[in-house]
Design a protein around this motif. Sequence first.
Motif, PDB file in Angstrom:
ATOM      1  N   VAL A  27      21.802  36.107  35.492  1.00  0.00           N
ATOM      2  CA  VAL A  27      22.861  35.121  35.572  1.00  0.00           C
ATOM      3  C   VAL A  27      22.657  33.834  34.489  1.00  0.00           C
ATOM      4  O   VAL A  27      21.598  33.789  34.314  1.00  0.00           O
ATOM      5  N   LYS A  28      23.769  33.680  33.723  1.00  0.00           N
ATOM      6  CA  LYS A  28      23.724  32.605  33.022  1.00  0.00           C
ATOM      7  C   LYS A  28      24.776  31.595  33.114  1.00  0.00           C
ATOM      8  O   LYS A  28      25.888  31.967  33.312  1.00  0.00           O
ATOM      9  N   LEU A  29      24.472  30.394  33.488  1.00  0.00           N
ATOM     10  CA  LEU A  29      25.598  29.356  33.539  1.00  0.00           C
ATOM     11  C   LEU A  29      26.222  28.773  32.211  1.00  0.00           C
ATOM     12  O   LEU A  29      25.463  28.572  31.252  1.00  0.00           O
ATOM     13  N   VAL A  30      27.344  28.993  31.845  1.00  0.00           N
ATOM     14  CA  VAL A  30      28.014  28.440  30.707  1.00  0.00           C
ATOM     15  C   VAL A  30      28.281  26.833  31.077  1.00  0.00           C
ATOM     16  O   VAL A  30      28.877  26.164  31.716  1.00  0.00           O
ATOM     17  N   PRO A  31      27.608  26.076  29.892  1.00  0.00           N
ATOM     18  CA  PRO A  31      27.425  24.787  30.079  1.00  0.00           C
ATOM     19  C   PRO A  31      28.800  23.984  30.220  1.00  0.00           C
ATOM     20  O   PRO A  31      29.799  24.602  29.294  1.00  0.00           O
ATOM     21  N   ALA A  32      29.326  23.308  31.064  1.00  0.00           N
ATOM     22  CA  ALA A  32      30.649  22.772  31.082  1.00  0.00           C
ATOM     23  C   ALA A  32      30.929  21.543  30.036  1.00  0.00           C
ATOM     24  O   ALA A  32      30.011  20.795  29.534  1.00  0.00           O
ATOM     25  N   GLU A  33      32.223  21.589  29.626  1.00  0.00           N
ATOM     26  CA  GLU A  33      32.502  20.628  28.390  1.00  0.00           C
ATOM     27  C   GLU A  33      33.365  19.417  29.268  1.00  0.00           C
ATOM     28  O   GLU A  33      34.287  19.594  29.772  1.00  0.00           O
ATOM     29  N   THR A  34      32.306  18.302  29.275  1.00  0.00           N
ATOM     30  CA  THR A  34      32.825  17.441  30.127  1.00  0.00           C
ATOM     31  C   THR A  34      33.925  16.400  29.289  1.00  0.00           C
ATOM     32  O   THR A  34      34.782  15.816  29.901  1.00  0.00           O
ATOM     33  N   ASN A  38      31.033   9.513  30.285  1.00  0.00           N
ATOM     34  CA  ASN A  38      31.131   8.939  31.650  1.00  0.00           C
ATOM     35  C   ASN A  38      31.119  10.010  32.905  1.00  0.00           C
ATOM     36  O   ASN A  38      30.858   9.786  33.975  1.00  0.00           O
ATOM     37  N   ILE A  39      31.338  11.371  32.464  1.00  0.00           N
ATOM     38  CA  ILE A  39      31.572  12.238  33.439  1.00  0.00           C
ATOM     39  C   ILE A  39      30.027  13.370  33.570  1.00  0.00           C
ATOM     40  O   ILE A  39      29.442  13.440  32.545  1.00  0.00           O
ATOM     41  N   ILE A  40      29.673  13.230  34.644  1.00  0.00           N
ATOM     42  CA  ILE A  40      28.653  14.182  34.945  1.00  0.00           C
ATOM     43  C   ILE A  40      28.691  15.440  35.619  1.00  0.00           C
ATOM     44  O   ILE A  40      29.485  15.441  36.668  1.00  0.00           O
ATOM     45  N   ALA A  41      28.636  16.521  34.981  1.00  0.00           N
ATOM     46  CA  ALA A  41      28.908  17.922  35.467  1.00  0.00           C
ATOM     47  C   ALA A  41      28.167  18.095  36.947  1.00  0.00           C
ATOM     48  O   ALA A  41      27.065  17.525  37.348  1.00  0.00           O
ATOM     49  N   PRO A  42      28.669  18.922  37.762  1.00  0.00           N
ATOM     50  CA  PRO A  42      28.305  19.207  39.024  1.00  0.00           C
ATOM     51  C   PRO A  42      26.834  19.799  38.906  1.00  0.00           C
ATOM     52  O   PRO A  42      26.580  20.557  37.903  1.00  0.00           O
ATOM     53  N   GLN A  43      26.232  19.881  40.088  1.00  0.00           N
ATOM     54  CA  GLN A  43      24.861  20.272  40.237  1.00  0.00           C
ATOM     55  C   GLN A  43      24.530  21.048  41.567  1.00  0.00           C
ATOM     56  O   GLN A  43      25.037  20.686  42.329  1.00  0.00           O
ATOM     57  N   PHE A  44      24.165  22.561  41.122  1.00  0.00           N
ATOM     58  CA  PHE A  44      23.782  23.272  42.433  1.00  0.00           C
ATOM     59  C   PHE A  44      22.541  22.572  42.906  1.00  0.00           C
ATOM     60  O   PHE A  44      21.474  21.917  42.250  1.00  0.00           O
ATOM     61  N   GLN A 127      33.636  25.436  36.633  1.00  0.00           N
ATOM     62  CA  GLN A 127      32.077  26.029  36.229  1.00  0.00           C
ATOM     63  C   GLN A 127      32.472  27.336  35.993  1.00  0.00           C
ATOM     64  O   GLN A 127      33.467  28.269  36.579  1.00  0.00           O
ATOM     65  N   LYS A 128      31.562  28.070  34.888  1.00  0.00           N
ATOM     66  CA  LYS A 128      31.911  29.577  34.500  1.00  0.00           C
ATOM     67  C   LYS A 128      30.319  30.049  34.616  1.00  0.00           C
ATOM     68  O   LYS A 128      29.143  29.612  34.010  1.00  0.00           O
TER      69      LYS A 128
END
Length: 286
Positions: A27-34, A38-44, A127-128
């Motif tokens: 699996v590969k997480l595609v980095p989110a474009e914030t 000021n935006i911090i991406a969600p985290q598992f 998320q992708k």
Amino acid sequence: MIHKYLIFTIALIISLSALSAQNGVSVKLVPAETGSENIIAPQFPGGEAGLYKFLESNIRYPYLLLKIEMEGDLDIKFTIDKDGTVQEVGITRGFDPVADDEVMRVVKAMPGWIPATDSGQPVKMEQKLTVSFKADENLKKRAKEQREKEANDNFYVGSLMTNEADFPRNNTEKVVPDTIAQSDTLLNRAPQFPGGREALEAYLKSNLKYPKRAIQMGIEGRVIYNILISEQGEISRIALFKGIFRDCNEEAFYLIKKMPKWIPGLKEGKPTPMEVMLPIPFVLPK
């Protein structure tokens, strides 16, 4: 301290690689474009490494795909809501219907995430992921051994079932059981090709004519039809579920059309119309 961190990182990479190799899934997480500082991406929970561990140890390789040595990638997207729950799960680039459903099953069952924030406030964010299915000889061997214990081909190989207690959860949903494989009893039974699985495979092998254009173009894969077996055992409906090439789709249709009557399915001991998902493999000679 740096030395210890380096050793830990290397060990983690090796363990994750071994896990992926054993399951045939990576699996590969595609980095989110914030779009904003000021935006911090969600985290598992457990970070990106924890995400990979959860998905790669719970997503299973469909035996039907291993059987014809079918490999490929799929893309999936989902939304992490303000409360961290996983919502709006959907395939954006499919690989195979059975594999697609398996990935969606596990993604929907993920524990709650730490939601994204914008200036400190929780926000909804998409998320992708890219999920790859690749079979090695060890996985094929395990699949062959497991097949001897299974009633049919509708099973999966490679699940280690990560201990979900390792991941904090915001919801109570668990990884749902496989709903594709059917267990037969004396009173409840899925429709069967006369003679069973071996007879069906022999029928396909002796009657399938590989279209010349498909051979010339190097096309192979599985054509999947959803067929309805009546209470008399007749094939009363043939609906294309997944095609690969027009000539192959048509050949598979006529192959099903010429099949003998099936043994009808039973529900509470009575013959009952039932649907069957029937894959017709087209494998180029090697």
